[in-house]
Design a protein around this motif. Structure first.
Motif, PDB file in Angstrom:
ATOM      1  N   LEU A  93       4.034   0.458   5.159  1.00 24.14           N
ATOM      2  CA  LEU A  93       4.021   1.499   4.138  1.00 24.14           C
ATOM      3  C   LEU A  93       2.581   1.754   3.718  1.00 24.14           C
ATOM      4  N   TYR A  94       2.093   2.964   4.020  1.00 23.21           N
ATOM      5  CA  TYR A  94       0.756   3.357   3.570  1.00 23.21           C
ATOM      6  C   TYR A  94       0.845   3.903   2.151  1.00 23.21           C
ATOM      7  N   LEU A  95      -0.111   3.488   1.308  1.00 28.83           N
ATOM      8  CA  LEU A  95      -0.183   3.982  -0.067  1.00 28.83           C
ATOM      9  C   LEU A  95      -1.621   4.362  -0.399  1.00 28.83           C
ATOM     10  N   ASP A  96      -1.795   5.515  -1.041  1.00 31.00           N
ATOM     11  CA  ASP A  96      -3.102   5.854  -1.609  1.00 31.00           C
ATOM     12  C   ASP A  96      -3.428   4.871  -2.730  1.00 31.00           C
ATOM     13  N   ALA A  97      -4.709   4.759  -3.047  1.00 29.72           N
ATOM     14  CA  ALA A  97      -5.133   3.825  -4.096  1.00 29.72           C
ATOM     15  C   ALA A  97      -5.018   4.415  -5.494  1.00 29.72           C
ATOM     16  N   ASP A  98      -4.575   5.668  -5.607  1.00 29.57           N
ATOM     17  CA  ASP A  98      -4.404   6.277  -6.933  1.00 29.57           C
ATOM     18  C   ASP A  98      -2.928   6.380  -7.323  1.00 29.57           C
ATOM     19  N   ASP A 132     -12.953   1.907   0.210  1.00 26.39           N
ATOM     20  CA  ASP A 132     -14.278   1.303   0.270  1.00 26.39           C
ATOM     21  C   ASP A 132     -14.489   0.540  -1.034  1.00 26.39           C
ATOM     22  N   ASP A 133     -15.715   0.048  -1.255  1.00 23.92           N
ATOM     23  CA  ASP A 133     -15.956  -0.806  -2.426  1.00 23.92           C
ATOM     24  C   ASP A 133     -15.778  -0.089  -3.752  1.00 23.92           C
ATOM     25  N   ASN A 134     -15.789   1.231  -3.747  1.00 21.37           N
ATOM     26  CA  ASN A 134     -15.618   1.982  -4.988  1.00 21.37           C
ATOM     27  C   ASN A 134     -14.183   1.963  -5.504  1.00 21.37           C
ATOM     28  N   PHE A 135     -13.254   1.487  -4.664  1.00 19.18           N
ATOM     29  CA  PHE A 135     -11.850   1.557  -5.052  1.00 19.18           C
ATOM     30  C   PHE A 135     -11.162   0.186  -5.061  1.00 19.18           C
ATOM     31  N   VAL A 136     -11.939  -0.887  -5.151  1.00 21.00           N
ATOM     32  CA  VAL A 136     -11.334  -2.214  -5.131  1.00 21.00           C
ATOM     33  C   VAL A 136     -10.477  -2.454  -6.370  1.00 21.00           C
ATOM     34  N   GLN A 137     -10.992  -2.125  -7.565  1.00 24.49           N
ATOM     35  CA  GLN A 137     -10.182  -2.355  -8.762  1.00 24.49           C
ATOM     36  C   GLN A 137      -8.952  -1.451  -8.786  1.00 24.49           C
ATOM     37  N   GLN A 138      -9.068  -0.246  -8.258  1.00 22.86           N
ATOM     38  CA  GLN A 138      -7.896   0.634  -8.183  1.00 22.86           C
ATOM     39  C   GLN A 138      -6.840   0.032  -7.260  1.00 22.86           C
ATOM     40  N   LYS A 160     -16.613  -0.262   6.868  1.00 22.42           N
ATOM     41  CA  LYS A 160     -17.628  -1.284   6.644  1.00 22.42           C
ATOM     42  C   LYS A 160     -16.989  -2.391   5.822  1.00 22.42           C
ATOM     43  N   ARG A 161     -17.226  -3.636   6.211  1.00 22.76           N
ATOM     44  CA  ARG A 161     -16.583  -4.745   5.503  1.00 22.76           C
ATOM     45  C   ARG A 161     -16.885  -4.677   4.009  1.00 22.76           C
ATOM     46  N   LEU A 162     -15.857  -4.830   3.211  1.00 21.11           N
ATOM     47  CA  LEU A 162     -15.998  -4.719   1.764  1.00 21.11           C
ATOM     48  C   LEU A 162     -16.931  -5.792   1.213  1.00 21.11           C
ATOM     49  N   ALA A 163     -17.881  -5.377   0.381  1.00 26.54           N
ATOM     50  CA  ALA A 163     -18.749  -6.344  -0.282  1.00 26.54           C
ATOM     51  C   ALA A 163     -17.940  -7.207  -1.241  1.00 26.54           C
ATOM     52  N   LYS A 164     -16.835  -6.626  -1.761  1.00 28.45           N
ATOM     53  CA  LYS A 164     -15.986  -7.339  -2.711  1.00 28.45           C
ATOM     54  C   LYS A 164     -14.776  -7.979  -2.028  1.00 28.45           C
ATOM     55  N   GLU A 165     -14.922  -8.286  -0.739  1.00 26.61           N
ATOM     56  CA  GLU A 165     -13.790  -8.822   0.015  1.00 26.61           C
ATOM     57  C   GLU A 165     -13.279 -10.144  -0.564  1.00 26.61           C
ATOM     58  N   ALA A 166     -14.199 -11.048  -0.926  1.00 23.93           N
ATOM     59  CA  ALA A 166     -13.788 -12.335  -1.471  1.00 23.93           C
ATOM     60  C   ALA A 166     -13.013 -12.146  -2.772  1.00 23.93           C
ATOM     61  N   PHE A 184      -4.525  -0.879 -15.485  1.00 29.34           N
ATOM     62  CA  PHE A 184      -5.931  -1.016 -15.091  1.00 29.34           C
ATOM     63  C   PHE A 184      -6.613  -2.070 -15.953  1.00 29.34           C
ATOM     64  N   HIS A 185      -6.281  -2.075 -17.247  1.00 31.29           N
ATOM     65  CA  HIS A 185      -6.836  -3.060 -18.177  1.00 31.29           C
ATOM     66  C   HIS A 185      -6.319  -4.458 -17.844  1.00 31.29           C
ATOM     67  N   MET A 186      -5.040  -4.590 -17.542  1.00 28.14           N
ATOM     68  CA  MET A 186      -4.482  -5.897 -17.173  1.00 28.14           C
ATOM     69  C   MET A 186      -5.137  -6.421 -15.898  1.00 28.14           C
ATOM     70  N   THR A 187      -5.415  -5.529 -14.961  1.00 32.08           N
ATOM     71  CA  THR A 187      -6.077  -5.931 -13.721  1.00 32.08           C
ATOM     72  C   THR A 187      -7.466  -6.487 -14.011  1.00 32.08           C
ATOM     73  N   ALA A 188      -8.219  -5.797 -14.849  1.00 33.59           N
ATOM     74  CA  ALA A 188      -9.568  -6.260 -15.189  1.00 33.59           C
ATOM     75  C   ALA A 188      -9.517  -7.620 -15.870  1.00 33.59           C
ATOM     76  N   LYS A 189      -8.533  -7.834 -16.743  1.00 34.15           N
ATOM     77  CA  LYS A 189      -8.407  -9.118 -17.433  1.00 34.15           C
ATOM     78  C   LYS A 189      -8.100 -10.241 -16.443  1.00 34.15           C
ATOM     79  N   LEU A 190      -7.177  -9.968 -15.506  1.00 40.34           N
ATOM     80  CA  LEU A 190      -6.829 -10.985 -14.509  1.00 40.34           C
ATOM     81  C   LEU A 190      -8.023 -11.289 -13.617  1.00 40.34           C
TER      82      LEU A 190
END
Length: 275
Positions: free
Chosen positions: A99-104, A8-14, A39-45, A263-269
């Motif tokens: 291939l299914y993967l958990d977000a953690d 869901d939207d709580n795990f988009v950055q993960q 529910k469609r992700l608010a952060k889909e775009a 996680f930091h590199m993701t936020a920067k990108l």
């Protein structure tokens, strides 16, 4: 390479962190990212743009609630517990493997050998965590009545044979099993109880390394699977448990810093894409 997630939207950055780690460490190829969502992700775009930057294609998969009309659904058993088990009913029919993967999780070496694992007549490929003791293993077999199983499989990394699942995984059988049993980890318990003898075992030290248990891995391997070995050979690190590495925590595990860097590199990108 078809990859499946359920967030869901709580795990988009993960999820974006997982995707960046795969992009940086897996041989270049076509990536299709399927995301199951109630529910469609608010952060889909945002997610779609991030995937495009990594040359991956984002495919939202909206879950049809009609699939669960006959399912036991409660606060303890929400519809989300069925997503992995019934993925074959929600994904495009022309997909044969995913291939299914958990977000953690974090991918730190090439994912291709796992994805290319031959499944044969197996429904799934999954790993049994080395942290399970013999006593726990016996208890699980008694609890789930699957005495022929090699052990208790973790469902956080699950290679799926979609063609066979469409033929053999019956939603009503799953619903009936859940009605008749008290389960600790509902979807994972069902996976083990009903399908353990149709799961190909993959080595957890390579493909589902439980980051809480580094010392256990070293002990099992007589010191071979130390940190240097893990960085060189392990493909998937799984940050199991409650102390997630993206949270403010006193967790100073040796592999927590590695996750925080990705996680930091993701936020920067993501910040660059939004400018």
């Amino acid at each position: 390479m078809n990859l499946l997630f359920a967030i869901d939207d709580n795990f988009v950055q993960q999820l974006e962190t997982v995707l960046l780690s795969i992009h940086l460490n897996t041989k270049s190829q076509e990536f299709n990212i399927y995301v199951l969502q109630k529910k469609r992700l608010a952060k889909e775009a945002e997610l779609a743009a991030f995937c495009k930057q990594l040359k991956m294609t984002y495919h939202p998969v909206m879950v049809k609630q009609s699939l669960f009309e006959n399912a036991p659904v409660t606060d303890r058993y929400p519809t989300t517990i069925y997503y992995r088990l019934l993925a074959h009913q929600m994904l495009p029919q022309d997909l044969h493997k995913i291939l299914y993967l958990d977000a953690d999780i974090l991918c730190i070496n090439d994912l291709s050998p796992l994805y290319n694992t031959a499944l044969g007549n197996n429904l799934f490929a999954s790993a049994i965590h080395a942290s399970l003791t013999n006593t726990t293993d016996v208890i699980n077999k008694i609890r789930l009545q699957n005495f022929g199983a090699d052990g208790y499989y973790n469902s956080g990394v699950l290679l799926m044979n979609l063609d066979l699942m469409r033929q053999e995984v019956d939603a009503n059988q799953i619903f009936d099993y859940i009605r008749r049993h008290i389960l600790l980890l509902p979807d994972q318990d069902v996976l083990n109880a009903l399908y353990s003898e149709r799961i190909k075992t993959i080595p957890d030290q390579l493909y589902n390394f439980d980051t809480r248990n580094g010392k256990i891995y070293e002990t099992i391997s007589l010191g071979e699977w130390d940190l240097d070995w893990v960085i060189k050979n392990t493909v998937i690190l799984h940050y199991c448990g409650r102390e997630k590495p993206w949270l403010p925590t006193k967790n100073s595990g040796r592999l927590t810093a590695l996750y925080k860097q990705y996680f930091h590199m993701t936020a920067k990108l993501q910040s660059i894409l939004q400018d």
